[in-house]
Motif scaffolding. Structure first.
Motif, PDB file in Angstrom:
ATOM      1  N   LYS A   1       0.901  -1.236  -0.143  1.00 60.41           N
ATOM      2  CA  LYS A   1       0.124   0.118   0.002  1.00 60.41           C
ATOM      3  C   LYS A   1       0.932   1.291  -0.059  1.00 60.41           C
ATOM      4  O   LYS A   1       1.941   1.528   0.833  1.00 60.41           O
ATOM      5  CB  LYS A   1      -0.999  -0.159   1.370  1.00 60.41           C
ATOM      6  CG  LYS A   1      -2.098  -0.923   1.078  1.00 60.41           C
ATOM      7  CD  LYS A   1      -3.002  -0.585   0.383  1.00 60.41           C
ATOM      8  CE  LYS A   1      -4.372  -1.258   0.223  1.00 60.41           C
ATOM      9  NZ  LYS A   1      -5.304  -0.978  -0.455  1.00 60.41           N
ATOM     10  N   ARG A   2       0.455   2.208  -0.898  1.00 58.52           N
ATOM     11  CA  ARG A   2       1.348   3.345  -1.022  1.00 58.52           C
ATOM     12  C   ARG A   2       1.579   4.149   0.335  1.00 58.52           C
ATOM     13  O   ARG A   2       2.524   4.559   0.454  1.00 58.52           O
ATOM     14  CB  ARG A   2       0.768   4.109  -2.450  1.00 58.52           C
ATOM     15  CG  ARG A   2       1.963   5.587  -2.445  1.00 58.52           C
ATOM     16  CD  ARG A   2       1.197   6.137  -3.556  1.00 58.52           C
ATOM     17  NE  ARG A   2       2.101   7.563  -3.747  1.00 58.52           N
ATOM     18  CZ  ARG A   2       1.985   8.235  -4.892  1.00 58.52           C
ATOM     19  NH1 ARG A   2       1.158   7.931  -5.932  1.00 58.52           N
ATOM     20  NH2 ARG A   2       2.632   9.455  -5.076  1.00 58.52           N
ATOM     21  N   GLU A   3       0.360   4.341   0.941  1.00 56.77           N
ATOM     22  CA  GLU A   3       0.298   5.308   2.244  1.00 56.77           C
ATOM     23  C   GLU A   3       1.289   4.461   3.257  1.00 56.77           C
ATOM     24  O   GLU A   3       1.824   5.192   4.069  1.00 56.77           O
ATOM     25  CB  GLU A   3      -0.811   5.694   2.595  1.00 56.77           C
ATOM     26  CG  GLU A   3      -1.882   4.452   3.043  1.00 56.77           C
ATOM     27  CD  GLU A   3      -2.544   3.779   1.824  1.00 56.77           C
ATOM     28  OE1 GLU A   3      -3.501   2.969   1.967  1.00 56.77           O
ATOM     29  OE2 GLU A   3      -2.134   3.723   0.662  1.00 56.77           O
ATOM     30  N   ARG A   4       1.047   3.131   3.275  1.00 52.34           N
ATOM     31  CA  ARG A   4       1.859   2.459   4.210  1.00 52.34           C
ATOM     32  C   ARG A   4       3.317   2.697   3.951  1.00 52.34           C
ATOM     33  O   ARG A   4       4.139   2.606   4.971  1.00 52.34           O
ATOM     34  CB  ARG A   4       1.415   1.127   4.261  1.00 52.34           C
ATOM     35  CG  ARG A   4      -0.011   0.638   4.599  1.00 52.34           C
ATOM     36  CD  ARG A   4      -0.553  -0.671   4.940  1.00 52.34           C
ATOM     37  NE  ARG A   4      -2.131  -0.773   5.003  1.00 52.34           N
ATOM     38  CZ  ARG A   4      -2.481  -1.967   4.910  1.00 52.34           C
ATOM     39  NH1 ARG A   4      -1.886  -3.074   4.781  1.00 52.34           N
ATOM     40  NH2 ARG A   4      -3.631  -2.030   5.287  1.00 52.34           N
TER      41      ARG A   4
ATOM     42  N   VAL B   1       9.365  -0.515  -5.642  1.00 52.90           N
ATOM     43  CA  VAL B   1       8.315  -0.884  -4.907  1.00 52.90           C
ATOM     44  C   VAL B   1       7.136  -1.411  -5.793  1.00 52.90           C
ATOM     45  O   VAL B   1       6.635  -0.454  -6.806  1.00 52.90           O
ATOM     46  CB  VAL B   1       7.771  -0.044  -3.907  1.00 52.90           C
ATOM     47  CG1 VAL B   1       6.542  -0.400  -3.288  1.00 52.90           C
ATOM     48  CG2 VAL B   1       8.862   0.685  -2.958  1.00 52.90           C
ATOM     49  N   ARG B   2       6.432  -2.313  -5.603  1.00 57.44           N
ATOM     50  CA  ARG B   2       5.414  -2.814  -6.449  1.00 57.44           C
ATOM     51  C   ARG B   2       3.955  -2.442  -5.647  1.00 57.44           C
ATOM     52  O   ARG B   2       3.910  -3.129  -4.457  1.00 57.44           O
ATOM     53  CB  ARG B   2       5.220  -4.525  -6.602  1.00 57.44           C
ATOM     54  CG  ARG B   2       4.068  -4.959  -7.491  1.00 57.44           C
ATOM     55  CD  ARG B   2       4.009  -6.308  -7.280  1.00 57.44           C
ATOM     56  NE  ARG B   2       2.666  -6.700  -7.907  1.00 57.44           N
ATOM     57  CZ  ARG B   2       1.948  -8.171  -7.535  1.00 57.44           C
ATOM     58  NH1 ARG B   2       2.919  -8.900  -6.828  1.00 57.44           N
ATOM     59  NH2 ARG B   2       1.192  -8.527  -8.105  1.00 57.44           N
TER      60      ARG B   2
ATOM     61  N   ALA C   1       4.426  -4.722   7.367  1.00 57.24           N
ATOM     62  CA  ALA C   1       3.160  -4.176   7.887  1.00 57.24           C
ATOM     63  C   ALA C   1       2.724  -3.265   6.561  1.00 57.24           C
ATOM     64  O   ALA C   1       1.402  -2.954   6.394  1.00 57.24           O
ATOM     65  CB  ALA C   1       3.332  -3.102   9.093  1.00 57.24           C
ATOM     66  N   CYS C   2       3.360  -3.078   5.559  1.00 57.31           N
ATOM     67  CA  CYS C   2       3.039  -2.223   4.279  1.00 57.31           C
ATOM     68  C   CYS C   2       2.337  -3.126   3.270  1.00 57.31           C
ATOM     69  O   CYS C   2       1.449  -2.637   2.529  1.00 57.31           O
ATOM     70  CB  CYS C   2       4.398  -1.938   3.552  1.00 57.31           C
ATOM     71  SG  CYS C   2       5.034  -0.490   4.747  1.00 57.31           S
TER      72      CYS C   2
ATOM     73  N   LYS D   1       6.465   0.122 -11.417  1.00 61.38           N
ATOM     74  CA  LYS D   1       7.001   0.345 -10.072  1.00 61.38           C
ATOM     75  C   LYS D   1       7.217   1.614  -9.684  1.00 61.38           C
ATOM     76  O   LYS D   1       7.529   2.618 -10.179  1.00 61.38           O
ATOM     77  CB  LYS D   1       8.476  -0.447 -10.303  1.00 61.38           C
ATOM     78  CG  LYS D   1       8.498  -1.809 -10.449  1.00 61.38           C
ATOM     79  CD  LYS D   1       7.985  -2.668  -9.336  1.00 61.38           C
ATOM     80  CE  LYS D   1       7.806  -4.158  -9.445  1.00 61.38           C
ATOM     81  NZ  LYS D   1       9.069  -4.759  -9.203  1.00 61.38           N
ATOM     82  N   PHE D   2       7.143   1.798  -8.325  1.00 59.49           N
ATOM     83  CA  PHE D   2       7.316   2.969  -7.425  1.00 59.49           C
ATOM     84  C   PHE D   2       8.633   3.074  -7.062  1.00 59.49           C
ATOM     85  O   PHE D   2       9.060   2.268  -6.388  1.00 59.49           O
ATOM     86  CB  PHE D   2       6.064   2.870  -6.255  1.00 59.49           C
ATOM     87  CG  PHE D   2       6.143   4.163  -5.652  1.00 59.49           C
ATOM     88  CD1 PHE D   2       5.567   5.350  -6.523  1.00 59.49           C
ATOM     89  CD2 PHE D   2       6.124   4.266  -4.286  1.00 59.49           C
ATOM     90  CE1 PHE D   2       5.384   6.506  -5.647  1.00 59.49           C
ATOM     91  CE2 PHE D   2       5.946   5.481  -3.689  1.00 59.49           C
ATOM     92  CZ  PHE D   2       5.424   6.620  -4.494  1.00 59.49           C
ATOM     93  N   VAL D   3       9.379   4.197  -7.489  1.00 62.99           N
ATOM     94  CA  VAL D   3      10.723   4.252  -6.919  1.00 62.99           C
ATOM     95  C   VAL D   3      10.958   5.300  -5.507  1.00 62.99           C
ATOM     96  O   VAL D   3      10.425   6.313  -5.861  1.00 62.99           O
ATOM     97  CB  VAL D   3      11.477   4.858  -8.184  1.00 62.99           C
ATOM     98  CG1 VAL D   3      12.844   5.035  -7.639  1.00 62.99           C
ATOM     99  CG2 VAL D   3      11.442   3.988  -9.614  1.00 62.99           C
TER     100      VAL D   3
END
Length: 309
Positions: free
Chosen positions: A226-229, A252-253, A304-305, A260-262
């Motif tokens: 989760k992005r916010e996590r 990050v996937r 936890a993410c 992907k989120f860098v």
């Protein structure tokens, strides 16, 4: 914004030689900030005189006693438009962190200057010696390392030098050079993660390595995040460890995203963006570089993410 390149490295490793080559070969209008400890600026005497503007900050280390002068210099430069890029050559005992802070902790300077690369020059023949703490920091913060004087060592020594660098900074790009000469273009923006970084991160396995008190910890997960996590996780780690975290590089996937989120963090500064291309790799990879890091705690935070957490 005006691009800024930071050139650091060990004493006698070849920083001045690199600066000479840069000044001789560039088509850009460079502003070079050079400083050296002591009342006589030795580096300034060695650099080839070119048709370039040069600001000298003498009588102290650029990242210690005269850091306020560097900030003042940037304020004076912000209104000028007479150069294409700023290059800062530090002393051999300089820690890059305060220089990064000078640019990114000031709201005004952050909107006018952009750190595009941290280049560290190391002497391949000296990598078997005990590294001083600033030298460790110079390697850990680097985006690109010039492994200089490779002609002076045998294959076994060169391999050991590569292994030591990778233990301190697993994703750094290492370029072997003689007299800092090599086939490379360092005008590009390497401070943000590139496709090369993504490929390197993808090849890393779960685990950790350590040199002295510095540790590089690699964490992976196949579960979407989760992005916010993720954002909260990174911020909490940076707040908890403060100056003990030198670098974070992560691919990050995210749940529901194909690209992907860098994520990258340096000395309590965090940035994130989506990669330009979709990725077939289902893993997320985090590489934390710092000291006194608790691998189990970092792993629990990452878990936890996960979307099902």
């Amino acid at each position: 914004m005006i691009p800024v390149q930071l050139v650091t490295g060990f004493l006698g490793a070849g920083k001045t030689t690199y600066m000479n080559r840069l000044l001789e070969a560039t088509d850009e209008r460079l502003l070079v900030i050079v400083n050296e400890l002591g009342s006589v600026n030795i580096d300034e005497q060695l650099i080839v005189k070119m048709d370039q503007e040069q600001i000298e900050l003498s009588n102290g280390c650029i990242c210690c006693s005269i850091q306020s002068d560097l900030s003042k210099t940037f304020y004076q430069l912000a209104s000028k438009n007479t150069f294409d890029r700023i290059v800062i050559e530090t002393t051999g005992v300089a820690d890059p962190a305060p220089i990064i802070q000078t640019i990114y902790y000031d709201d005004y300077l952050r909107t006018r200057f952009k750190l595009t690369a941290i280049l560290t020059v190391v002497d391949a023949s000296q990598m078997d010696r005990e590294l001083f703490i600033e030298g460790i920091h110079q390697i850990a913060y680097a985006d690109v390392i010039l492994m200089n004087k490779v002609d002076l060592v045998d294959d076994a020594t060169l391999e050991q030098a590569h292994e030591r660098i990778k233990a301190l900074n697993p994703t750094v790009r290492v370029i072997e050079t003689v007299q800092t000469a090599g086939d490379y273009d360092l005008t590009e923006n390497t401070f943000q993660l590139s496709r090369v970084d993504e490929q390197l991160l993808g090849q890393l396995t779960d685990g950790h390595t350590s040199v002295s008190s510095l540790r590089a910890i690699t964490l992976t997960t196949d579960v979407p995040l989760k992005r916010e996590r993720v954002t909260q996780y990174v911020r909490e780690v940076l707040m908890h460890y403060e100056d003990d975290v030198y670098r974070l590089k992560a691919i990050v996937r995210l749940d529901g995203e194909t690209s992907k989120f860098v994520v990258q963090a340096t000395n309590q500064l965090m940035g994130a963006t989506f990669a330009n291309e979709p990725s077939d790799d289902s893993r997320s990879v985090f590489v934390w570089i710092g000291k006194n890091l608790d691998r189990d705690a970092l792993a629990r935070g990452l878990q936890a993410c996960e979307v099902d957490a």
